[in-house]
Design an enzyme around this catalytic site. Structure first.
Site, PDB file in Angstrom:
ATOM      1  N   THR A   1       0.806  -1.273   0.039  1.00 61.73           N
ATOM      2  CA  THR A   1      -0.254  -0.070  -0.043  1.00 61.73           C
ATOM      3  C   THR A   1       0.845   1.381  -0.092  1.00 61.73           C
ATOM      4  OG1 THR A   1      -1.570   1.274   1.447  1.00 61.73           O
ATOM      5  CG2 THR A   1       0.091  -0.296   2.435  1.00 61.73           C
ATOM      6  N   ASP A   2       0.219   2.407  -0.440  1.00 61.20           N
ATOM      7  CA  ASP A   2       0.973   3.565  -0.584  1.00 61.20           C
ATOM      8  C   ASP A   2       0.972   4.237   0.936  1.00 61.20           C
ATOM      9  OD1 ASP A   2      -1.486   4.371  -0.440  1.00 61.20           O
ATOM     10  OD2 ASP A   2      -1.718   5.849  -1.851  1.00 61.20           O
ATOM     11  N   GLU A   3      -0.014   3.424   1.809  1.00 59.27           N
ATOM     12  CA  GLU A   3       0.175   4.013   3.192  1.00 59.27           C
ATOM     13  C   GLU A   3       1.585   4.010   3.998  1.00 59.27           C
ATOM     14  OE1 GLU A   3      -3.107   3.610   5.653  1.00 59.27           O
ATOM     15  OE2 GLU A   3      -4.590   3.750   4.039  1.00 59.27           O
TER      16      GLU A   3
ATOM     17  N   TYR B   1      -1.992  -0.395  10.871  1.00 60.93           N
ATOM     18  CA  TYR B   1      -1.793  -1.217   9.714  1.00 60.93           C
ATOM     19  C   TYR B   1      -0.698  -0.596   8.997  1.00 60.93           C
ATOM     20  CZ  TYR B   1      -3.284  -1.603   4.929  1.00 60.93           C
ATOM     21  OH  TYR B   1      -3.095  -1.642   3.464  1.00 60.93           O
TER      22      TYR B   1
ATOM     23  N   LYS C   1       2.214  -3.326   7.477  1.00 62.65           N
ATOM     24  CA  LYS C   1       2.572  -3.433   5.900  1.00 62.65           C
ATOM     25  C   LYS C   1       4.179  -3.010   5.741  1.00 62.65           C
ATOM     26  CE  LYS C   1      -0.041  -4.316   3.059  1.00 62.65           C
ATOM     27  NZ  LYS C   1      -0.280  -5.919   2.355  1.00 62.65           N
TER      28      LYS C   1
HETATM   29  P1  NAD Z   1      -9.789  -7.205   2.281  1.00 59.98           P
HETATM   30  O1  NAD Z   1      -9.600  -7.065   3.942  1.00 59.98           O
HETATM   31  O2  NAD Z   1     -10.920  -6.955   1.513  1.00 59.98           O
HETATM   32  O3  NAD Z   1      -9.386  -8.933   2.263  1.00 59.98           O
HETATM   33  C1  NAD Z   1      -8.555  -9.431   3.005  1.00 59.98           C
HETATM   34  C2  NAD Z   1      -8.548 -10.919   2.922  1.00 59.98           C
HETATM   35  O4  NAD Z   1      -7.643 -11.808   3.661  1.00 59.98           O
HETATM   36  C3  NAD Z   1      -9.960 -11.495   3.160  1.00 59.98           C
HETATM   37  O5  NAD Z   1     -10.361 -12.376   2.217  1.00 59.98           O
HETATM   38  C4  NAD Z   1      -9.376 -12.430   4.593  1.00 59.98           C
HETATM   39  O6  NAD Z   1     -10.274 -13.336   4.969  1.00 59.98           O
HETATM   40  C5  NAD Z   1      -8.054 -12.822   4.299  1.00 59.98           C
HETATM   41  N1  NAD Z   1      -7.172 -12.716   5.335  1.00 59.98           N
HETATM   42  C6  NAD Z   1      -6.818 -11.916   6.495  1.00 59.98           C
HETATM   43  N2  NAD Z   1      -6.502 -12.681   7.304  1.00 59.98           N
HETATM   44  C7  NAD Z   1      -5.768 -13.854   6.849  1.00 59.98           C
HETATM   45  C8  NAD Z   1      -4.892 -14.919   7.515  1.00 59.98           C
HETATM   46  N3  NAD Z   1      -4.518 -14.754   8.351  1.00 59.98           N
HETATM   47  N4  NAD Z   1      -4.799 -15.901   6.516  1.00 59.98           N
HETATM   48  C9  NAD Z   1      -5.288 -16.016   5.328  1.00 59.98           C
HETATM   49  N5  NAD Z   1      -6.040 -15.094   4.857  1.00 59.98           N
HETATM   50  C10 NAD Z   1      -6.498 -14.040   5.553  1.00 59.98           C
HETATM   51  O7  NAD Z   1      -8.288  -6.638   1.857  1.00 59.98           O
HETATM   52  P2  NAD Z   1      -7.928  -5.859   0.240  1.00 59.98           P
HETATM   53  O8  NAD Z   1      -8.732  -4.251   0.385  1.00 59.98           O
HETATM   54  O9  NAD Z   1      -8.816  -7.001  -0.612  1.00 59.98           O
HETATM   55  O10 NAD Z   1      -6.572  -5.817   0.349  1.00 59.98           O
HETATM   56  C11 NAD Z   1      -5.707  -6.833  -0.340  1.00 59.98           C
HETATM   57  C12 NAD Z   1      -4.337  -6.192  -0.297  1.00 59.98           C
HETATM   58  O11 NAD Z   1      -4.051  -5.106  -0.840  1.00 59.98           O
HETATM   59  C13 NAD Z   1      -3.925  -6.057   1.260  1.00 59.98           C
HETATM   60  O12 NAD Z   1      -2.621  -6.728   1.311  1.00 59.98           O
HETATM   61  C14 NAD Z   1      -3.843  -4.585   1.267  1.00 59.98           C
HETATM   62  O13 NAD Z   1      -2.926  -4.014   2.237  1.00 59.98           O
HETATM   63  C15 NAD Z   1      -3.497  -4.275   0.059  1.00 59.98           C
HETATM   64  N6  NAD Z   1      -4.152  -2.879  -0.509  1.00 59.98           N
HETATM   65  C16 NAD Z   1      -5.336  -2.814  -0.513  1.00 59.98           C
HETATM   66  C17 NAD Z   1      -5.903  -1.315  -1.041  1.00 59.98           C
HETATM   67  C18 NAD Z   1      -7.216  -0.870  -0.565  1.00 59.98           C
HETATM   68  O14 NAD Z   1      -7.673   0.160  -1.277  1.00 59.98           O
HETATM   69  N7  NAD Z   1      -8.289  -1.957  -0.453  1.00 59.98           N
HETATM   70  C19 NAD Z   1      -5.040  -0.528  -1.633  1.00 59.98           C
HETATM   71  C20 NAD Z   1      -3.383  -0.994  -1.775  1.00 59.98           C
HETATM   72  C21 NAD Z   1      -3.162  -2.344  -1.264  1.00 59.98           C
HETATM   73  O1  DAU Z   2      -4.029   3.858   0.384  1.00 62.47           O
HETATM   74  C1  DAU Z   2      -4.315   2.489   0.344  1.00 62.47           C
HETATM   75  C2  DAU Z   2      -5.240   2.200   1.548  1.00 62.47           C
HETATM   76  O2  DAU Z   2      -6.621   2.452   1.250  1.00 62.47           O
HETATM   77  C3  DAU Z   2      -5.135   0.660   1.675  1.00 62.47           C
HETATM   78  O3  DAU Z   2      -3.791   0.276   2.064  1.00 62.47           O
HETATM   79  C4  DAU Z   2      -6.172   0.189   2.723  1.00 62.47           C
HETATM   80  O4  DAU Z   2      -6.421  -1.138   2.827  1.00 62.47           O
HETATM   81  C5  DAU Z   2      -7.481   0.825   2.488  1.00 62.47           C
HETATM   82  O5  DAU Z   2      -8.269   0.658   3.502  1.00 62.47           O
HETATM   83  C6  DAU Z   2      -7.515   2.242   2.249  1.00 62.47           C
HETATM   84  O6  DAU Z   2      -7.161   2.980   3.336  1.00 62.47           O
HETATM   85  P1  DAU Z   2      -7.838   4.355   3.761  1.00 62.47           P
HETATM   86  O7  DAU Z   2      -7.758   4.381   5.242  1.00 62.47           O
HETATM   87  O8  DAU Z   2      -7.512   5.472   2.990  1.00 62.47           O
HETATM   88  O9  DAU Z   2      -9.419   4.066   3.304  1.00 62.47           O
HETATM   89  P2  DAU Z   2     -10.869   4.018   4.069  1.00 62.47           P
HETATM   90  O10 DAU Z   2     -11.856   3.853   2.898  1.00 62.47           O
HETATM   91  O11 DAU Z   2     -10.826   3.557   5.263  1.00 62.47           O
HETATM   92  O12 DAU Z   2     -11.066   5.746   4.105  1.00 62.47           O
HETATM   93  C7  DAU Z   2     -10.734   6.611   2.948  1.00 62.47           C
HETATM   94  C8  DAU Z   2     -10.728   8.001   3.417  1.00 62.47           C
HETATM   95  O13 DAU Z   2     -12.128   8.262   4.030  1.00 62.47           O
HETATM   96  C9  DAU Z   2      -9.966   8.399   4.669  1.00 62.47           C
HETATM   97  O14 DAU Z   2      -9.267   9.467   4.583  1.00 62.47           O
HETATM   98  C10 DAU Z   2     -10.782   8.224   6.003  1.00 62.47           C
HETATM   99  C11 DAU Z   2     -12.162   8.605   5.292  1.00 62.47           C
HETATM  100  N1  DAU Z   2     -13.433   7.977   5.949  1.00 62.47           N
HETATM  101  C12 DAU Z   2     -13.501   6.589   5.952  1.00 62.47           C
HETATM  102  C13 DAU Z   2     -14.613   6.153   6.396  1.00 62.47           C
HETATM  103  C14 DAU Z   2     -14.691   4.613   6.624  1.00 62.47           C
HETATM  104  C15 DAU Z   2     -14.426   8.802   6.145  1.00 62.47           C
HETATM  105  O15 DAU Z   2     -14.399  10.043   6.233  1.00 62.47           O
HETATM  106  N2  DAU Z   2     -15.678   8.331   6.735  1.00 62.47           N
HETATM  107  C16 DAU Z   2     -15.546   7.042   6.983  1.00 62.47           C
HETATM  108  O16 DAU Z   2     -16.690   6.398   7.430  1.00 62.47           O
END
Ligand code: NAD
Ligand code: DAU
Length: 366
Positions: A147-149, A172, A176
């Site tokens: 992630t970019d975080e 988180y 990562k």
């Molecule tokens: P998600 O939370 O939707 O899914 C995570 C999955 O991992 C689930 O199916 C869960 O059951 C499984 N999991 C959790 N713990 C586990 C364990 N111990 N063993 C096996 N499986 C396990 O997550 P996502 O949003 O699909 O993100 C996937 C990946 O992409 C993550 O590594 C996250 O850091 C990265 N990522 C997400 C975003 C985003 O915006 N969602 C952006 C950048 C990177």
């Molecule tokens: O940047 C990549 C990341 O993006 C991933 O690594 C994470 O897994 C993914 O969850 C996401 O993180 P964020 O914290 O940016 O996403 P989230 O959807 O939780 O929140 C997006 C923005 O919106 C953030 O600034 C917080 C804000 N927010 C979020 C929620 C859930 C609100 O204002 N209200 C809300 O209810």
């Protein structure tokens, strides 16, 4: 294929792929695209089915001959080693994670367990399995989805790139960041052939409605308050999940071993502007009078340590692979709203009592 496929040669040809976390948001979109796209490649999905893992996402693959589901924890070393021995993986695409920042603030340890320890268990199993095969002269790849975080928080200006120092600020992102360091350590120390990507915020089908975009859509459909943290001025860069999955597919094959690539949607928005747009799109899709749902916006207590802005310079990915995102943000959001409206059974199934209880405890109205 990359846009510049004629200029590139394939560096890795996956044959047997271990996908971790394939029942989650990005992992299930990845499998739904890749299993039919590559019928000669076998895919094993190892997923613990936490609250975020949903087998409903993968119903379309149930009869696919090149797809197998395994229920288990990536931190279970004996299980992971036995899967390597049975399936002789050439490739790992590692999505599994605890992924929600707010949950990491409430309960960090599960993030260390899965994101950090689980990643090292996978790296170690890959190292053991692959070094038994002529010191990695075989065609192997460990693809780490990050992630970019990990880069921390930007001010009004500036962009993250591959040289930006790590500065994680939530449990988180710290977990990562640690996993990223281990992946690179395995490359430098043992020669494990890895590629790592750090991606911006994803949106699209099958995203659990604790994340901003599906939460807003769900609450707008139901006429419930839409929580916006703080003043809503934080900025995120949004990428459609299909674009992310296709970028991973290309990087897996054409990315350089040992390298990191940043992936961006090139679509920065302030949260409040994104929420307002989404609410208008929901009203439009439901045939409600324009602006009806704007009244649902509810400013709530800010997230502790809330990163202000994420933004990415994805020049490296564009220059090396010719990859750029295909989705326009407004049209991608419109299609996403349509998807959630057409999948009300999916939304209902994930909206269980513990999920509601979690939000009741979290959000105190100002
Ligand atoms: P998600 O939370 O939707 O899914 C995570 C999955 O991992 C689930 O199916 C869960 O059951 C499984 N999991 C959790 N713990 C586990 C364990 N111990 N063993 C096996 N499986 C396990 O997550 P996502 O949003 O699909 O993100 C996937 C990946 O992409 C993550 O590594 C996250 O850091 C990265 N990522 C997400 C975003 C985003 O915006 N969602 C952006 C950048 C990177
Ligand atoms: O940047 C990549 C990341 O993006 C991933 O690594 C994470 O897994 C993914 O969850 C996401 O993180 P964020 O914290 O940016 O996403 P989230 O959807 O939780 O929140 C997006 C923005 O919106 C953030 O600034 C917080 C804000 N927010 C979020 C929620 C859930 C609100 O204002 N209200 C809300 O209810």
């Amino acid at each position: 294929m990359p846009n510049q496929s004629s200029l590139l040669s394939e560096r890795h040809s996956p044959r047997a792929v271990l996908v971790t976390g394939g029942a989650g948001f990005i992992g299930s979109n990845f499998l739904l695209r890749m299993v039919p796209r590559y019928p000669d490649v076998s895919f094993v999905n190892l997923d613990a089915l936490t609250y975020a893992g949903n087998p409903m996402n993968l119903e379309a693959l149930e009869s696919a001959p090149n797809y197998t589901f395994v229920h288990g924890d990536i931190a279970d070393a004996a299980l992971v080693q036995s899967l390597f021995a049975t399936h002789r993986f050439t490739t790992v695409v590692h999505f599994a994670a605890e992924s929600h920042v707010d949950r990491s603030i409430m309960a960090p340890l599960s993030f260390v367990h899965t994101n950090t320890v689980g990643t090292v268990v996978l790296l170690e199993a890959a190292r053991q399995a692959w070094r038994g095969d002529a010191s990695y002269t075989g065609d192997y790849r460990f693809f780490h989805v990050s992630t970019d975080e990990v880069f921390g928080s930007l001010g009004d200006d500036g962009l993250f790139d591959e040289t930006t120092p790590y500065d994680p600020r939530s449990p988180y992102s710290a977990s990562k960041a640690a996993s990223d360091h281990f992946v690179r350590a395995y490359y430098h120390t043992y020669g494990l052939p890895m590629v790592l990507s750090n991606c911006s915020n994803n949106y699209g089908p099958y995203q659990f409605p604790e994340k901003l975009i599906p939460l807003v859509i769900q609450n707008a459909i139901n006429g419930e308050p839409v929580p916006v943290y703080g003043e809503g001025t934080n900025v995120r860069d949004w990428l459609h999940v299909h674009d992310h999955c296709d970028a991973i597919d290309q990087l897996l094959r054409y990315g350089q071993t040992g390298e990191t690539y940043l992936i961006s949607g090139a679509a920065e928005r302030r949260n409040i502007d994104l929420v307002r747009l989404l609410l208008d799109l929901v009203d439009d899709a439901l045939g409600r009078p324009a602006r009806t749902s704007q009244a649902l916006i509810t400013f709530v207590k800010d997230r502790p340590g809330h990163d202000f802005r994420y933004a990415i310079d994805a020049t490296k990915l564009r220059d090396e692979l010719g990859w750029t995102p295909t989705y326009d943000l407004t049209e991608g959001l419109r299609a996403t709203v349509r998807w959630y409206l057409d999948h009300s059974d999916w939304l209902a199934a994930v909206r269980d009592a513990s999920y509601l209880e979690y939000y009741k405890q979290q959000y105190v109205h100002r």
